[in-house]
Design a protein around this motif. Structure first.
Motif, mmCIF file in Angstrom:
data_model
loop_
_atom_site.group_PDB
_atom_site.id
_atom_site.type_symbol
_atom_site.label_atom_id
_atom_site.label_comp_id
_atom_site.label_asym_id
_atom_site.label_seq_id
_atom_site.Cartn_x
_atom_site.Cartn_y
_atom_site.Cartn_z
ATOM 1 N N SER A 61 0.848 -1.201 0.000
ATOM 2 C CA SER A 61 0.000 0.000 0.000
ATOM 3 C C SER A 61 0.879 1.245 0.000
ATOM 4 O O SER A 61 2.084 1.169 0.260
ATOM 5 N N LEU A 63 0.501 3.580 2.237
ATOM 6 C CA LEU A 63 0.831 3.740 3.658
ATOM 7 C C LEU A 63 2.139 3.016 3.976
ATOM 8 O O LEU A 63 3.067 3.592 4.548
ATOM 9 N N ILE A 66 5.419 4.592 2.525
ATOM 10 C CA ILE A 66 6.004 5.712 3.288
ATOM 11 C C ILE A 66 6.738 5.172 4.518
ATOM 12 O O ILE A 66 7.858 5.583 4.830
ATOM 13 N N SER A 87 -3.730 16.222 4.121
ATOM 14 C CA SER A 87 -3.410 15.073 3.268
ATOM 15 C C SER A 87 -4.302 13.925 3.706
ATOM 16 O O SER A 87 -5.090 14.054 4.653
ATOM 17 N N ALA A 88 -4.167 12.796 3.006
ATOM 18 C CA ALA A 88 -4.771 11.566 3.519
ATOM 19 C C ALA A 88 -4.131 11.285 4.876
ATOM 20 O O ALA A 88 -2.938 11.546 5.070
ATOM 21 N N ALA A 90 -3.108 8.738 6.030
ATOM 22 C CA ALA A 90 -2.029 7.759 5.885
ATOM 23 C C ALA A 90 -0.641 8.402 5.936
ATOM 24 O O ALA A 90 0.308 7.782 6.420
ATOM 25 N N VAL A 134 3.922 16.183 0.464
ATOM 26 C CA VAL A 134 2.903 15.472 -0.324
ATOM 27 C C VAL A 134 2.587 16.305 -1.560
ATOM 28 O O VAL A 134 2.330 17.505 -1.443
ATOM 29 N N ASP A 160 5.815 11.953 -0.859
ATOM 30 C CA ASP A 160 4.555 11.212 -0.936
ATOM 31 C C ASP A 160 3.923 11.531 -2.296
ATOM 32 O O ASP A 160 3.304 12.578 -2.491
ATOM 33 N N ALA A 162 1.645 9.648 -3.783
ATOM 34 C CA ALA A 162 0.451 8.808 -3.931
ATOM 35 C C ALA A 162 -0.547 9.409 -4.921
ATOM 36 O O ALA A 162 -1.231 8.685 -5.640
ATOM 37 N N GLN A 163 -0.630 10.737 -4.960
ATOM 38 C CA GLN A 163 -1.616 11.388 -5.835
ATOM 39 C C GLN A 163 -0.972 11.977 -7.080
ATOM 40 O O GLN A 163 -1.652 12.638 -7.860
ATOM 41 N N SER A 184 1.039 4.999 -4.321
ATOM 42 C CA SER A 184 -0.114 4.173 -3.943
ATOM 43 C C SER A 184 -0.833 3.725 -5.210
ATOM 44 O O SER A 184 -0.984 4.512 -6.149
ATOM 45 N N TYR A 186 -3.940 2.333 -4.819
ATOM 46 C CA TYR A 186 -5.336 2.249 -4.379
ATOM 47 C C TYR A 186 -6.215 2.521 -5.609
ATOM 48 O O TYR A 186 -5.862 3.373 -6.439
ATOM 49 N N LYS A 189 -6.599 5.877 -7.423
ATOM 50 C CA LYS A 189 -5.414 6.649 -7.809
ATOM 51 C C LYS A 189 -5.252 6.675 -9.332
ATOM 52 O O LYS A 189 -5.858 5.889 -10.042
ATOM 53 N N GLY A 197 -2.216 -1.677 -3.310
ATOM 54 C CA GLY A 197 -0.846 -1.846 -3.772
ATOM 55 C C GLY A 197 -0.079 -0.559 -3.561
ATOM 56 O O GLY A 197 -0.679 0.511 -3.384
ATOM 57 N N TYR A 316 -9.494 17.539 2.152
ATOM 58 C CA TYR A 316 -9.998 16.630 3.169
ATOM 59 C C TYR A 316 -10.769 17.462 4.171
ATOM 60 O O TYR A 316 -10.339 18.579 4.457
HETATM 61 C C1 LIG Z 1 -1.439 11.546 -0.250
HETATM 62 C C2 LIG Z 1 -1.632 10.108 0.124
HETATM 63 N N1 LIG Z 1 -0.700 9.484 0.857
HETATM 64 C C3 LIG Z 1 -0.813 8.194 1.203
HETATM 65 C C4 LIG Z 1 -1.918 7.462 0.823
HETATM 66 C C5 LIG Z 1 -2.025 6.055 1.271
HETATM 67 O O1 LIG Z 1 -2.112 5.132 0.227
HETATM 68 P P1 LIG Z 1 -2.830 3.726 0.455
HETATM 69 O O2 LIG Z 1 -4.293 3.953 0.502
HETATM 70 O O3 LIG Z 1 -2.406 2.930 -0.735
HETATM 71 O O4 LIG Z 1 -2.297 3.157 1.725
HETATM 72 C C6 LIG Z 1 -2.905 8.057 0.040
HETATM 73 C C7 LIG Z 1 -4.100 7.328 -0.441
HETATM 74 O O5 LIG Z 1 -4.970 6.944 0.244
HETATM 75 C C8 LIG Z 1 -2.779 9.420 -0.297
HETATM 76 O O6 LIG Z 1 -3.719 10.058 -1.015
#
Ligand SMILES: Cc1ncc(COP(=O)(O)O)c(C=O)c1O
Length: 374
Positions: A61, A63, A66, A87-88, A90, A134, A160, A162-163, A184, A186, A189, A197, A316
């Motif tokens: 993932s 998460l 990181i 941020s998320a 996570a 991020v 980060d 992820a996005q 990420s 997810y 994404k 993943g 968020y």
């Molecule tokens: C900015 C950010 N960081 C981390 C994550 C964590 O990713 P995941 O959901 O794959 O654990 C996400 C997504 O949820 C995210 O948007």
């Protein structure tokens, strides 16, 4: 009956990719190897070369990516980690799980951590030696400035991403400036698997063995455990789907997101709805298209959009340090988080997935433009 314009449209994604996915699944089934086999390696190599990285290591993932990155950098227990409150969850959860203490500073007008504030803090706080920026909403932070921060202060940086897979700025790709980058997969994404993943990657190979070991119980060789690692392997199935069906389409999907963003920018004109600031020299990948309305109007705006057949989201609604889970957790806030709070209270995400048609984008534009407040 009118069909709602969705934030994500997985049915359409399946229509485009289903046949390729099923072929990939069949190949993994026939291979008889379901964990850390050829598909994971192929995906890791393809991802790295797509993103200008020297290598990538698949994991379970974003998460975990990181956390693995911070632990590969030997984050000391209790170390201060500069990061964003917007941020998320996570992002901060990974820092805390790795033994760090998030240090939150405010964000800029775009919602990214404010790099000028970060610089001022690093000038004063020599105890802050880790940084997790991020690239929020798919918009990279100023990567040239991030590089200067790394050089000037010697901070360890985990980006980060992820996005922001494939986003670039100042001629650099997000993820290539820090020591390590986290991704990420997810499903929502830009490059989403059919489940969870993630991946961690870097430009030089130095930290690769640590990342590979940490995702697999801390094994350096079979039955040799040098670290207290995780079970955080990317499945062969997800890797096969990603490398055969989705990664080859990513550039086209990103281009489509950019076209929709340009259409929104050209078409939306409503003094109650503020668009993201212009992009200067950045090439965002538009994971989300965030607009800002006043805090008092947000709910009414979202309801009106829903009545017009447009699904919206909020990214968020709460700042990370305000989450109940943070009550017992270690963290610091430096300065006011006023801008982050303003975005948390007024942000609304409009649909911007690659399967959105021009007609649907125009419907979104018309609905936004019709809105005259409550
Ligand atoms: C900015 C950010 N960081 C981390 C994550 C964590 O990713 P995941 O959901 O794959 O654990 C996400 C997504 O949820 C995210 O948007």
């Amino acid at each position: 009956m009118m069909r709602t314009v969705l934030l994500n449209d997985f049915k359409r994604q399946w229509e485009e990719t289903g046949a390729a996915v099923m072929t990939a699944v069949g190949q993994v089934g026939e291979s008889g190897r379901y964990i850390l086999g050829e598909s994971v390696t192929r995906f890791e190599d393809a991802l790295a070369s797509t993103l200008g990285l020297g290598y990538s290591v698949g994991c379970a993932s974003g998460l975990d990516a990181i956390e693995i990155a911070l632990r590969a950098l030997d984050l000391p227990l209790g170390a201060r980690v500069l990061t964003t409150p917007l941020s998320a969850f996570a992002t901060s959860l990974a820092i805390i799980r790795a033994g760090g203490v998030p240090v939150f500073v405010d964000v800029d007008a775009r919602g990214n951590v404010d790099l000028d504030r970060c610089e001022r803090l690093l000038e004063q706080r020599r105890d802050v030696s880790f940084f997790v920026p991020v690239h929020l909403y798919g918009h990279p932070v100023d990567l040239a400035q991030l590089g200067r921060i790394k050089e000037r202060f010697g901070v360890h940086i985990v980006e980060d991403c992820a996005q922001a897979i494939g986003a670039s700025a100042s001629g650099r790709i997000a993820g290539t400036v820090g020591d390590l980058a986290a991704f990420s997969f997810y499903p929502t994404k830009n490059l989403g698997a059919l489940g969870d993943g993630g991946a961690v990657g870097g430009v030089t190979d130095t930290l690769r063995p640590a990342c590979m070991s940490l995702r697999n119980y801390g094994q350096s060789a079979r039955y040799q455990h040098d670290r207290l690692g995780l079970n955080s392997r990317l499945d062969e199935l997800q890797a096969a789907v990603l490398v055969s069906a989705f990664l080859p389409r990513l550039a086209g999907w990103t281009e489509r997101r950019r076209r929709i963003a340009a259409r929104y920018r050209a078409g939306i004109a409503n003094r109650l709805v503020h668009l993201p600031p212009p992009d200067s020299d950045a090439q965002p990948v538009w994971h989300l298209f965030p607009v800002l309305v006043s805090a008092e109007q947000r709910q009414a705006f979202q309801e009106e959009m829903m009545r017009a057949g447009v699904q919206t989201g909020v990214h968020y609604p709460h700042l990370i340090p305000d989450q109940p889970a943070m009550r017992g957790a270690p963290f610091e806030i430096v300065g006011e988080l006023a801008r982050a709070a303003e975005i948390a209270n007024g942000e609304v995400s409009l649909p911007i997935h690659p399967h959105l048609t021009d007609e649907e984008a125009d419907l979104v534009i018309a609905a936004v433009n019709r809105w005259h407040g409550r």
